[in-house]
Design an enzyme around this catalytic site. Sequence first.
Site, PDB file in Angstrom:
ATOM      1  N   LYS A  29      27.034 -10.858  -8.340  1.00 33.17           N
ATOM      2  CA  LYS A  29      26.143 -11.469  -9.333  1.00 33.17           C
ATOM      3  C   LYS A  29      24.832 -10.680  -9.491  1.00 33.17           C
ATOM      4  CE  LYS A  29      28.838 -14.969 -10.356  1.00 33.17           C
ATOM      5  NZ  LYS A  29      30.133 -14.524  -9.812  1.00 33.17           N
TER       6      LYS A  29
HETATM    7  C1  LIG Z   1      31.058 -18.841 -14.215  1.00 33.60           C
HETATM    8  C2  LIG Z   1      31.145 -19.052 -12.727  1.00 33.60           C
HETATM    9  N1  LIG Z   1      31.031 -20.304 -12.238  1.00 33.60           N
HETATM   10  C3  LIG Z   1      31.084 -20.558 -10.920  1.00 33.60           C
HETATM   11  C4  LIG Z   1      31.261 -19.538 -10.011  1.00 33.60           C
HETATM   12  C5  LIG Z   1      31.371 -19.880  -8.557  1.00 33.60           C
HETATM   13  O1  LIG Z   1      30.321 -19.302  -7.837  1.00 33.60           O
HETATM   14  P1  LIG Z   1      30.363 -19.213  -6.255  1.00 33.60           P
HETATM   15  O2  LIG Z   1      31.232 -18.043  -5.911  1.00 33.60           O
HETATM   16  O3  LIG Z   1      28.924 -18.972  -5.891  1.00 33.60           O
HETATM   17  O4  LIG Z   1      30.884 -20.486  -5.731  1.00 33.60           O
HETATM   18  C6  LIG Z   1      31.362 -18.222 -10.459  1.00 33.60           C
HETATM   19  C7  LIG Z   1      31.539 -17.144  -9.477  1.00 33.60           C
HETATM   20  O5  LIG Z   1      32.201 -16.184  -9.622  1.00 33.60           O
HETATM   21  C8  LIG Z   1      31.309 -17.963 -11.856  1.00 33.60           C
HETATM   22  O6  LIG Z   1      31.427 -16.726 -12.334  1.00 33.60           O
END
Ligand SMILES: Cc1ncc(COP(=O)(O)O)c(C=O)c1O
Length: 399
Positions: free
Chosen positions: A189
Amino acid sequence: MAELNGQWRVPLADIDLGPEEEAAVLDVLRRRWLTMGGVTAAFEADFAALTGAEHALAVTNCTAALHLAGLALGWGPGDEVIVPSLTFVATANAVRYCGATPVFADVTSADDLSLSPDDVAARLSPRTRAIVVVHYGGYAADMPALLALAGRHGLDVVEDVAHAPGASLDGRALGTWGRIGCFSFFSNKNMTTGEGGMLTTDDDALAERLRLLRSHGMTTLTWDRHRGHAFSYDVVAPGYNYRIDELRAAIGRAQLAKLPGNNRRRAQLDAAYRALLPAAAPGLALPYAAPRGVSAHHLRPALLPPGVDRTAFMTAMKERGIQTSIHYPPVHRFSYYRRAEGPALPITEAVAAREVTLPLYPGMSAGDVEVVVAAVAEALAVTLDEDSRPTVGLTALAV
Ligand SMILES: Cc1ncc(COP(=O)(O)O)c(C=O)c1O
């Protein structure tokens, strides 16, 4: 990461980690308090300042943030929550964790890959409780239209801001338009803590509920007791352990300080793609030609011309040392969610079949962009059959 990325001439993503993060982690180790405490509180304050949110609460990851958002807003069995299908599966899974039903809505167009307010309106039912908006690739969804729709129908809006820390619309940070914003600090990210996430809200009561649910439903923290602020605690809800820790919070603070500069660098690199690709790769469409607000430029999505075999294209890119990806295989097509499939999602399906994500990260050089652009031109030339070569440029891609 540099070592891991060694197999690629240009990887899809890379993180900006340096002496600041190393010093921050060492400092936490030397202070000998590792679980959620003062550094986390400082990280939350920094994040609240960046976004202008009244409250920022650090959590284990964005998936946990989405889960807590749904719980705090009271989603449960019988409720429907409208989500895009063109997203990472966590957006929909979090709705399921609450026992509610995700209802997939289409995206706006081949240029705007976020939820279509018109299609959301068409999916409303008496059971609809909320909308989860994803700011795809770091680009703002049409929040004014989505909030107006939600307001007319008494729905809550949650923002999945995993791609868009530091982005804004009409001068207001993404993640502060809806009732709750959910950010991700996963390692690909715009800012990372390895695993990590953040909740933002302006609502005091919601913040209190989220705080309780983040830590077992307990009324005091180990940190409070360590500081002598409390001797015991009550449990007022069946909460979770979705806390972050001080090591990751320290990395997060260092990353947050770099975020504005790194987002600006992403914008420059994206502009270079936009300047070079149309001539080098006619027929390749670049979504978000005229984005709303200030993007975080998390991704550079491209839509392949019709007739291009995507796997062959990605293989040709790989042979040239360029890593590419797909954002996203639509969630409603996964085995688990196929059962819940509703009406067709024609734009999502058309876009998802052609989408390829090109490398974009702040450490890229202008030369790296040129290398990727040259590889795209070559890969298209070897994968596009004679009959399919576009003659009408970008218009060939309208869906
Ligand atoms: C659009 C979106 N929502 C939610 C997530 C979930 O994030 P996390 O990996 O921090 O749980 C991601 C992660 O890749 C994402 O790209």
